[in-house]
Design an enzyme around this catalytic site. Structure first.
Site, PDB file in Angstrom:
ATOM      1  N   TYR A 126      55.422  44.944  -2.504  1.00 22.64           N
ATOM      2  CA  TYR A 126      55.458  43.477  -2.438  1.00 22.64           C
ATOM      3  C   TYR A 126      54.491  42.892  -3.470  1.00 22.64           C
ATOM      4  O   TYR A 126      54.853  42.027  -4.278  1.00 22.64           O
ATOM      5  CB  TYR A 126      55.082  43.013  -1.025  1.00 22.64           C
TER       6      TYR A 126
ATOM      7  N   SER B   9      51.035  35.627  -4.729  1.00 22.99           N
ATOM      8  CA  SER B   9      50.393  35.977  -3.459  1.00 22.99           C
ATOM      9  C   SER B   9      48.988  36.520  -3.691  1.00 22.99           C
ATOM     10  O   SER B   9      48.716  37.159  -4.726  1.00 22.99           O
ATOM     11  CB  SER B   9      51.235  37.058  -2.782  1.00 22.99           C
TER      12      SER B   9
END
Ligand SMILES: NC(=O)c1ccc[n+]([C@@H]2O[C@H](COP(=O)([O-])OP(=O)(O)OC[C@H]3O[C@@H](n4cnc5c(N)ncnc54)[C@H](O)[C@@H]3O)[C@@H](O)[C@H]2O)c1
Length: 340
Positions: free
Chosen positions: A158, A133
């Site tokens: 995350y 990401s």
């Protein structure tokens, strides 16, 4: 390409689009997803319904409703289907939710990914692609973000799990020669998108005449990346496993390669756009005005994301290019059709 591709997260946004594209082009596809309720399960079921109805030629589509943390169940699927290509898209996504439910991230993104890596090693998978990401760039202020920039300051759990995935993949590629490619997606949007992400939240608020929260008082920008560009690029990566670069020089700070067959790429639009401008595009497409509520920055969020695409372009010859006007039109057309 005509081999079996195993895609995890196949009921998810990106996974659904990739599976559809693979099936339409005659490939054998094995899908895995636990169809969890992090967001509207109906949307995931609808995506699966479409995949179940794709007319098959000589190819096959098989879907397994199972969890990445269930290694025994995964082992059976790997052994019975012998995929040579694996695309790991299943993960607990979302930056903000990682403050509420950290366990979900450790389970799916760390334990789950570790199972995928280990089974790819054990069953001699030839090409593992996995979702990372843009959030790994965390607090970086140098823009655009490049794959060769240091990424040591994640600002959410995350992001930390996604960076951990990159390091775990590197170790496996080094130890076992497993070919791994990490894809740092930048804010992907489009038809069948995620209800927890800004484009859907914006469209929803504007249509329902609800106040739209704009964080950091609108001083934010994103490389919004259209889903069809992502699918197109993933298709190219399926035929291009990471390879060892013998000329790799570890003292060269500009080198993005390594002695191991592991590569990392940004998958993001090369145009970063302010959130308020993005909202203007949606307003224009809907012919409606947003009720804007300006708020402070949220914990775990980053102010800007911007993708440097030079390394991606050198490797596969292209990068995400769909103009926002076109992408938003397709997204809003789908949204109106699906929800109204
Ligand atoms: N969409 C984006 O903008 C974006 C940006 C950066 C990174 N990513 C990453 O790309 C990947 C795909 O993202 P997406 O937008 O399609 O997300 P998504 O949430 O729509 O899809 C992920 C799918 O994985 C499934 N899943 C989650 N945990 C699982 C588990 N333990 N076992 C089995 N299935 C599980 C979910 O049910 C879901 O259907 C994710 O890894 C995400 O972190 C996405």
């Amino acid at each position: 390409m005509n081999s079996t591709v195993l895609v995890t997260g196949s009921a998810g946004f990106i996974g659904y689009h990739l599976c559809k594209r693979l099936l339409d082009s005659g490939n054998n596809v094995i899908g895995i997803d636990n169809v969890n309720d992090y967001y509207d399960v109906n949307l995931k079921e609808k995506r699966l319904e479409i995949l179940n109805k794709v007319p098959l030629k000589n190819n096959k589509w098989e879907f397994f409703r199972t969890d990445l943390t269930n290694k025994d169940s995964l082992l059976k699927i790997f052994e019975n289907n012998s995929p040579k290509i694996v695309v790991n898209l299943a993960a607990q996504a979302g930056v903000r939710y990682s403050l509420e439910n950290p366990d979900a991230y450790i389970n799916s993104n760390i334990v789950g990914f570790s199972n995928i890596l280990d089974l790819c090693r054990e069953t001699e998978v030839e090409n593992l692609l996995y979702a990372s990401s843009s959030s790994v760039y965390g607090g970086n202020t140098k823009v655009p973000f490049s794959e060769i920039d240091p990424v040591n300051h994640p600002v959410s759990l995350y992001a930390a799990t996604k960076r951990s995935n990159e390091l775990m993949a590197h170790a496996y590629s080094h130890l076992y020669g497993l070919s791994c490619t990490g894809l740092r997606f930048f804010t992907v949007y489009g038809p069948w998108g995620r209800p927890d992400m800004a484009p859907m939240i914006f469209a929803n608020a504007i249509i329902n005449k609800k106040p739209l929260k704009i964080f950091n008082h609108g001083d934010m920008s994103r490389s919004f990346t259209f889903i069809d560009d992502v699918t197109e690029i993933l298709m190219k990566f399926l035929d291009k496993p990471a390879v060892v670069d013998k000329s790799f020089n570890p003292t060269d700070p500009n080198s993005s390669t390594s002695w191991s067959p592991h590569r990392i790429f940004n998958i993001g639009s090369n145009k970063s756009i302010e959130i308020t401008k993005f909202i203007n595009y949606i307003e224009k497409e809907l012919g409606l005005k947003a009720i804007k509520e300006f708020k402070n920055m949220q914990k775990g969020d980053v102010v800007n994301t911007s993708s440097d695409n030079r390394i991606l372009e050198r490797w596969i010859g292209t990068y995400p290019k769909t103009p926002l006007e076109i992408g938003i039109k397709k997204f809003i057309n789908w949204y109106l059709d699906y929800y109204e």
